[in-house]
Design an enzyme around this catalytic site. Structure first.
Site, PDB file in Angstrom:
ATOM      1  N   ASP A  73       0.854  -1.180   0.000  1.00  0.00           N
ATOM      2  CA  ASP A  73       0.000   0.000   0.000  1.00  0.00           C
ATOM      3  C   ASP A  73       0.897   1.240   0.000  1.00  0.00           C
ATOM      4  O   ASP A  73       2.088   1.155   0.340  1.00  0.00           O
ATOM      5  CB  ASP A  73      -0.881  -0.041   1.251  1.00  0.00           C
ATOM      6  CG  ASP A  73      -1.726   1.198   1.418  1.00  0.00           C
ATOM      7  OD1 ASP A  73      -2.387   1.605   0.449  1.00  0.00           O
ATOM      8  OD2 ASP A  73      -1.714   1.769   2.524  1.00  0.00           O
ATOM      9  N   ASP A  75      -0.422   5.059   0.917  1.00  0.00           N
ATOM     10  CA  ASP A  75      -0.760   6.059   1.927  1.00  0.00           C
ATOM     11  C   ASP A  75      -0.695   5.475   3.339  1.00  0.00           C
ATOM     12  O   ASP A  75      -1.283   4.427   3.615  1.00  0.00           O
ATOM     13  CB  ASP A  75      -2.161   6.609   1.670  1.00  0.00           C
ATOM     14  CG  ASP A  75      -2.256   7.350   0.361  1.00  0.00           C
ATOM     15  OD1 ASP A  75      -2.176   8.589   0.374  1.00  0.00           O
ATOM     16  OD2 ASP A  75      -2.392   6.695  -0.698  1.00  0.00           O
ATOM     17  N   SER A 162      -2.324   0.944  -4.685  1.00  0.00           N
ATOM     18  CA  SER A 162      -2.959   1.903  -3.796  1.00  0.00           C
ATOM     19  C   SER A 162      -4.417   2.153  -4.160  1.00  0.00           C
ATOM     20  O   SER A 162      -4.785   2.173  -5.333  1.00  0.00           O
ATOM     21  CB  SER A 162      -2.184   3.233  -3.849  1.00  0.00           C
ATOM     22  OG  SER A 162      -2.845   4.236  -3.121  1.00  0.00           O
ATOM     23  N   GLY A 163      -5.218   2.392  -3.133  1.00  0.00           N
ATOM     24  CA  GLY A 163      -6.581   2.865  -3.334  1.00  0.00           C
ATOM     25  C   GLY A 163      -6.599   4.376  -3.477  1.00  0.00           C
ATOM     26  O   GLY A 163      -7.668   4.984  -3.579  1.00  0.00           O
ATOM     27  N   LYS A 207      -6.768  -4.873  -5.124  1.00  0.00           N
ATOM     28  CA  LYS A 207      -5.439  -5.170  -4.578  1.00  0.00           C
ATOM     29  C   LYS A 207      -5.204  -6.678  -4.548  1.00  0.00           C
ATOM     30  O   LYS A 207      -4.128  -7.161  -4.915  1.00  0.00           O
ATOM     31  CB  LYS A 207      -5.304  -4.576  -3.170  1.00  0.00           C
ATOM     32  CG  LYS A 207      -5.298  -3.062  -3.151  1.00  0.00           C
ATOM     33  CD  LYS A 207      -4.979  -2.526  -1.760  1.00  0.00           C
ATOM     34  CE  LYS A 207      -4.918  -1.012  -1.773  1.00  0.00           C
ATOM     35  NZ  LYS A 207      -4.337  -0.452  -0.541  1.00  0.00           N
TER      36      LYS A 207
END
Length: 281
Positions: A73, A75, A162-163, A207
């Site tokens: 990930d 953030d 990443s989202g 993901k």
């Protein structure tokens, strides 16, 4: 056989390592760095082994310990902030956006609904603000570059998934040398954000899908995968990896992860694999 791995940014002393060895009746501690020690053992490990000591204690299997795929990930994992919260601050709506972010990371909100709601609050923000945000607000977490570059050095595949937003993952991936990056696209028109996200929205399932696709294309087994994240959106990816790590994470993720990192920097993920500082890139 298993390894008890002790890591701490402030360092792991020989005395503390020996204390841990006695408690688990393990082999002689092997120092990986000033901040990491591993102890081979085959017995039980008591809960809360070292009490309130500011050190991370994790158990890993000796089999297939070195991983061939790192999927991470961005953030609050590779970087210390949530990019959308920093953009919201520059737009004057941080309180509203940060509250939604916090609830989404705890798993209280649907990710897709949460990202749409937050991005809508950024409508009409000048695109130039994204560059300002990256220059002024975004930095790497300690150990991030060493982690990625060392995994590259030993021949692993490295993916930043990443989202968040592609504008930021592309820059973070370039700085750290991730081989692949994936994220959502902020839609723009006439030099401003439209307040909408490009479809499909990439969230928790995306993901996991990326992890599986990379395993298939690279010929990796699940046990070959190291995944790291911090929030509920990382849950499926972390559960789907051979070694799933929660980095300074919300309980929604920490409770299901194989390893938890709260007192160490990201080089702890190398220590979990038995990679010593002498091998760092």
């Amino acid at each position: 056989m298993r390894y008890l791995v002790l890591t701490a940014s402030a360092g792991v002393s020989d005395d503390l390592a020996e204390r841990a060895r006695r408690l688990i009746d393990g082999d002689t501690p092997n120092r990986l760095s000033e901040c990491a020690v591993e102890i081979a053992h085959s017995g039980a490990v008591p809960d809360n082994l070292l009490g309130d000591e500011p050190v991370d204690t994790n158990i890993v299997l000796a089999e297939n310990r070195r991983k061939k795929l790192l999927i991470a990930d961005m953030d609050s994992t590779m970087i210390p902030v949530e990019c959308i919260d920093e953009l919201a601050d520059l737009a004057g709506v941080k309180a509203k956006v940060a509250d939604i972010t916090e609830r989404a990371m705890r798993g209280e909100l649907d990710f897709e609904a949460a990202i749409n709601e937050r991005v809508a609050l950024l409508a009409d923000l000048p695109v130039a603000t994204l560059e300002q945000c990256y220059a002024e607000r975004i930095s790497l977490n300690p150990g991030a570059k060493t982690l990625v570059q060392t995994m590259n050095k030993i021949g692993a595949m490295t993916a930043l998934v990443s989202g968040g937003f592609l504008f930021f993952t592309e820059k973070v991936a370039a700085e750290t040398e991730f081989q692949l990056n994936q994220a959502n696209t902020l839609l723009m028109k006439d030099g401003k954000l439209t307040g909408k996200v490009g479809l499909p929205i990439l969230g928790q399932q995306a993901k996991l899908d990326t992890l599986r696709a990379l395993c298939k294309s690279g010929g990796y087994a699940v046990i070959d995968v190291l995944a790291v994240g911090d929030g509920a959106n990382d849950r499926s990816m972390v559960e789907g990896a051979g070694l799933g790590v929660a980095y300074r994470a919300k309980s929604a993720l920490a409770n299901i992860a194989d390893a938890r990192i709260n007192h160490s920097d990201l080089t702890a993920l190398l220590s979990l694999q038995g990679i010593s500082q002498t091998e760092y890139a």
